[in-house]
Design a protein around this motif. Sequence first.
Motif, PDB file in Angstrom:
ATOM      1  N   UNK A  25       0.850  -1.182   0.000  1.00  0.00           N
ATOM      2  CA  UNK A  25       0.000   0.000   0.000  1.00  0.00           C
ATOM      3  C   UNK A  25       0.888   1.234   0.000  1.00  0.00           C
ATOM      4  N   UNK A  26       0.364   2.310  -0.573  1.00  0.00           N
ATOM      5  CA  UNK A  26       1.119   3.558  -0.606  1.00  0.00           C
ATOM      6  C   UNK A  26       1.866   3.809  -1.899  1.00  0.00           C
ATOM      7  N   UNK A  27       2.005   2.808  -2.741  1.00  0.00           N
ATOM      8  CA  UNK A  27       2.587   2.975  -4.066  1.00  0.00           C
ATOM      9  C   UNK A  27       2.167   1.786  -4.925  1.00  0.00           C
ATOM     10  N   UNK A  28       2.379   1.897  -6.220  1.00  0.00           N
ATOM     11  CA  UNK A  28       2.018   0.832  -7.150  1.00  0.00           C
ATOM     12  C   UNK A  28       3.183  -0.130  -7.285  1.00  0.00           C
ATOM     13  N   UNK A  29       2.991  -1.329  -6.775  1.00  0.00           N
ATOM     14  CA  UNK A  29       4.082  -2.298  -6.705  1.00  0.00           C
ATOM     15  C   UNK A  29       4.685  -2.599  -8.070  1.00  0.00           C
ATOM     16  N   UNK A  30       3.845  -2.627  -9.094  1.00  0.00           N
ATOM     17  CA  UNK A  30       4.328  -3.018 -10.420  1.00  0.00           C
ATOM     18  C   UNK A  30       5.237  -1.976 -11.058  1.00  0.00           C
ATOM     19  N   UNK A  53      10.379  -3.390 -12.390  1.00  0.00           N
ATOM     20  CA  UNK A  53       9.086  -2.759 -12.548  1.00  0.00           C
ATOM     21  C   UNK A  53       8.564  -2.868 -13.971  1.00  0.00           C
ATOM     22  N   UNK A  54       7.290  -2.564 -14.153  1.00  0.00           N
ATOM     23  CA  UNK A  54       6.646  -2.545 -15.453  1.00  0.00           C
ATOM     24  C   UNK A  54       6.776  -3.874 -16.202  1.00  0.00           C
ATOM     25  N   UNK A  55       6.636  -4.969 -15.469  1.00  0.00           N
ATOM     26  CA  UNK A  55       6.647  -6.284 -16.095  1.00  0.00           C
ATOM     27  C   UNK A  55       7.983  -6.702 -16.619  1.00  0.00           C
ATOM     28  N   UNK A  56       9.040  -6.145 -16.075  1.00  0.00           N
ATOM     29  CA  UNK A  56      10.367  -6.464 -16.546  1.00  0.00           C
ATOM     30  C   UNK A  56      10.865  -7.811 -16.068  1.00  0.00           C
ATOM     31  N   UNK A  57      12.158  -7.971 -16.239  1.00  0.00           N
ATOM     32  CA  UNK A  57      12.795  -9.264 -15.985  1.00  0.00           C
ATOM     33  C   UNK A  57      12.777  -9.625 -14.508  1.00  0.00           C
ATOM     34  N   UNK A  58      12.877 -10.922 -14.265  1.00  0.00           N
ATOM     35  CA  UNK A  58      13.048 -11.432 -12.921  1.00  0.00           C
ATOM     36  C   UNK A  58      14.473 -11.908 -12.745  1.00  0.00           C
ATOM     37  N   UNK A  74      -3.443  -6.279 -10.032  1.00  0.00           N
ATOM     38  CA  UNK A  74      -4.776  -5.876  -9.590  1.00  0.00           C
ATOM     39  C   UNK A  74      -4.875  -5.837  -8.064  1.00  0.00           C
ATOM     40  N   UNK A  75      -4.127  -6.718  -7.408  1.00  0.00           N
ATOM     41  CA  UNK A  75      -4.157  -6.781  -5.945  1.00  0.00           C
ATOM     42  C   UNK A  75      -2.984  -6.029  -5.316  1.00  0.00           C
ATOM     43  N   UNK A  76      -2.118  -5.457  -6.160  1.00  0.00           N
ATOM     44  CA  UNK A  76      -0.937  -4.757  -5.669  1.00  0.00           C
ATOM     45  C   UNK A  76      -0.148  -5.627  -4.689  1.00  0.00           C
ATOM     46  N   UNK A  77       0.060  -6.857  -5.096  1.00  0.00           N
ATOM     47  CA  UNK A  77       0.638  -7.870  -4.216  1.00  0.00           C
ATOM     48  C   UNK A  77       1.783  -8.593  -4.914  1.00  0.00           C
ATOM     49  N   UNK A  95       9.729  -9.015   2.177  1.00  0.00           N
ATOM     50  CA  UNK A  95       9.644  -8.388   0.863  1.00  0.00           C
ATOM     51  C   UNK A  95      10.175  -6.964   0.992  1.00  0.00           C
ATOM     52  N   UNK A  96      10.668  -6.437  -0.115  1.00  0.00           N
ATOM     53  CA  UNK A  96      11.287  -5.116  -0.092  1.00  0.00           C
ATOM     54  C   UNK A  96      11.088  -4.445  -1.436  1.00  0.00           C
ATOM     55  N   UNK A  97      11.163  -3.123  -1.417  1.00  0.00           N
ATOM     56  CA  UNK A  97      10.970  -2.350  -2.638  1.00  0.00           C
ATOM     57  C   UNK A  97      12.004  -1.236  -2.731  1.00  0.00           C
TER      58      UNK A  97
END
Length: 125
Positions: A25-30, A53-58, A74-77, A95-97
């Motif tokens: 919560x608080x930002x868009x995870x993707x 981000x934006x569906x990039x590489x893992x 959709x669930x920001x998860x 988890x971390x961002x």
Amino acid sequence: QVQLVESGGGSVQAGGSLRLSCVVSGFTASDFCMGWFRQAPGKEREGLELVDGYGGAGYAGSVKGRFTISRDNAKNTLYLEMNSLNPEDTGTYYCAATLSRFCTDGFQYTVYRYWGQGTQVTVSS
């Protein structure tokens, strides 16, 4: 207010599986590089899986082939699917961002701005 809340940890026997969740919560995870780390007692924090981000590489660390990171936008998860668990996988999982789109700094945990409180995983033999 930024929050990362992990869940899904627990006790499992060797060979079992778990799926961890990290609700953001608080930002868009993707939009950002996010990752999963773990820390075992007496050991340094270890990077497991990252995703741009934006569906990039893992990116996979030492758990490549057993653990898989994914996101539900959709669930920001953020999720971590863990298979073939063994007692060495015991620890607290976080988890971390970052605030970057790309995971250019890899598994250097000091560059990750936001962290969850952690969820405990215990694997018995």
